[in-house]
Enzyme design. Structure first.
Site, short mmCIF file in Angstrom:
data_model
loop_
_atom_site.label_atom_id
_atom_site.label_comp_id
_atom_site.label_asym_id
_atom_site.label_seq_id
_atom_site.Cartn_x
_atom_site.Cartn_y
_atom_site.Cartn_z
N HIS A 49 0.84 -1.20 0.00
CA HIS A 49 0.00 0.00 0.00
C HIS A 49 0.88 1.25 0.00
O HIS A 49 2.09 1.16 0.24
CB HIS A 49 -0.95 0.02 1.21
CG HIS A 49 -0.25 0.07 2.53
ND1 HIS A 49 -0.23 -0.99 3.41
CD2 HIS A 49 0.45 1.05 3.13
CE1 HIS A 49 0.45 -0.66 4.47
NE2 HIS A 49 0.89 0.57 4.33
P1 TYD Z 1 -1.85 -2.89 7.79
O1 TYD Z 1 -1.66 -1.43 7.62
O2 TYD Z 1 -2.54 -3.65 6.72
O3 TYD Z 1 -0.43 -3.57 8.09
P2 TYD Z 1 0.85 -3.60 7.13
O4 TYD Z 1 1.11 -2.22 6.65
O5 TYD Z 1 1.97 -4.06 8.00
O6 TYD Z 1 0.57 -4.55 6.03
O7 TYD Z 1 -2.61 -3.11 9.15
C1 TYD Z 1 -2.97 -4.38 9.64
C2 TYD Z 1 -4.15 -4.22 10.59
O8 TYD Z 1 -3.80 -3.45 11.74
C3 TYD Z 1 -5.33 -3.52 9.93
O9 TYD Z 1 -6.52 -4.19 10.38
C4 TYD Z 1 -5.30 -2.14 10.51
C5 TYD Z 1 -4.65 -2.31 11.86
N1 TYD Z 1 -3.82 -1.13 12.26
C6 TYD Z 1 -4.20 -0.37 13.34
O10 TYD Z 1 -5.22 -0.61 13.99
N2 TYD Z 1 -3.41 0.69 13.70
C7 TYD Z 1 -2.28 0.99 13.02
O11 TYD Z 1 -1.58 1.98 13.38
C8 TYD Z 1 -1.90 0.19 11.89
C9 TYD Z 1 -0.66 0.50 11.11
C10 TYD Z 1 -2.71 -0.87 11.54
#
Ligand code: TYD
Length: 141
Positions: A49
């Site tokens: 992303h």
């Molecule tokens: P995601 O951003 O998809 O993780 P990555 O960038 O490592 O692939 O986030 C995974 C899950 O965690 C998603 O359900 C959102 C949640 N999340 C939070 O609640 N707070 C945060 O600060 C972040 C980064 C993610």
């Protein structure tokens, strides 16, 4: 590429090492959120992303991992393998974190609170958004 990879100043003495993160000194934005990722047992990739506005700073506190970054024109891979390394990723950069060692702990400092609306999770949509800002000659408007 607007991504910056830096070595953090480290204070070392016979007791070990100390690294200090100071907003305005080695982090160029105010920190409003801190999160960390650990327990990546099978080396599963994460990310895929870009953020519309959020800026982030990444430090691998333990273990190692790779971060692929893409501004829509250039792709670069950084290996984070020391808590002395800092990777600053501004807004509108597509990123993939992969090659996590099982003991990897990735600390992320962000300038905004978590907001799902800030994410671009579709690569084609990301390219479209980046190109909208850069006309064919490549000179930003
Ligand atoms: P995601 O951003 O998809 O993780 P990555 O960038 O490592 O692939 O986030 C995974 C899950 O965690 C998603 O359900 C959102 C949640 N999340 C939070 O609640 N707070 C945060 O600060 C972040 C980064 C993610």
């Amino acid at each position: 590429m607007r991504v910056e990879f830096k070595q953090l100043e480290t204070v070392s003495d016979p007791r070990g090492h100390l690294v200090s993160i100071e907003v305005g000194r080695n982090i160029p934005f105010p920190v409003r959120r801190v999160y960390y990722i650990y327990g990546n047992k099978e080396g599963k990739p994460r990310g895929y992303h870009a953020h519309k506005r959020v800026k982030q700073a990444l430090i691998c506190l333990n273990g190692r991992l790779k971060v692929g970054v893409d501004d829509g024109k250039t792709r670069t891979v950084y290996e984070l393998k020391s808590p002395r390394e800092l990777l600053i990723i501004p807004e509108m950069i597509w990123r993939v974190m992969y090659g996590f060692s099982p003991d990897a702990i990735l600390l992320v400092l962000a300038d905004q609170h978590y907001d799902e609306a800030d994410y671009i999770r579709d690569y084609e949509a990301f390219l479209h958004a980046v190109r909208e800002k850069t006309p064919p000659g490549g000179v930003p408007r």
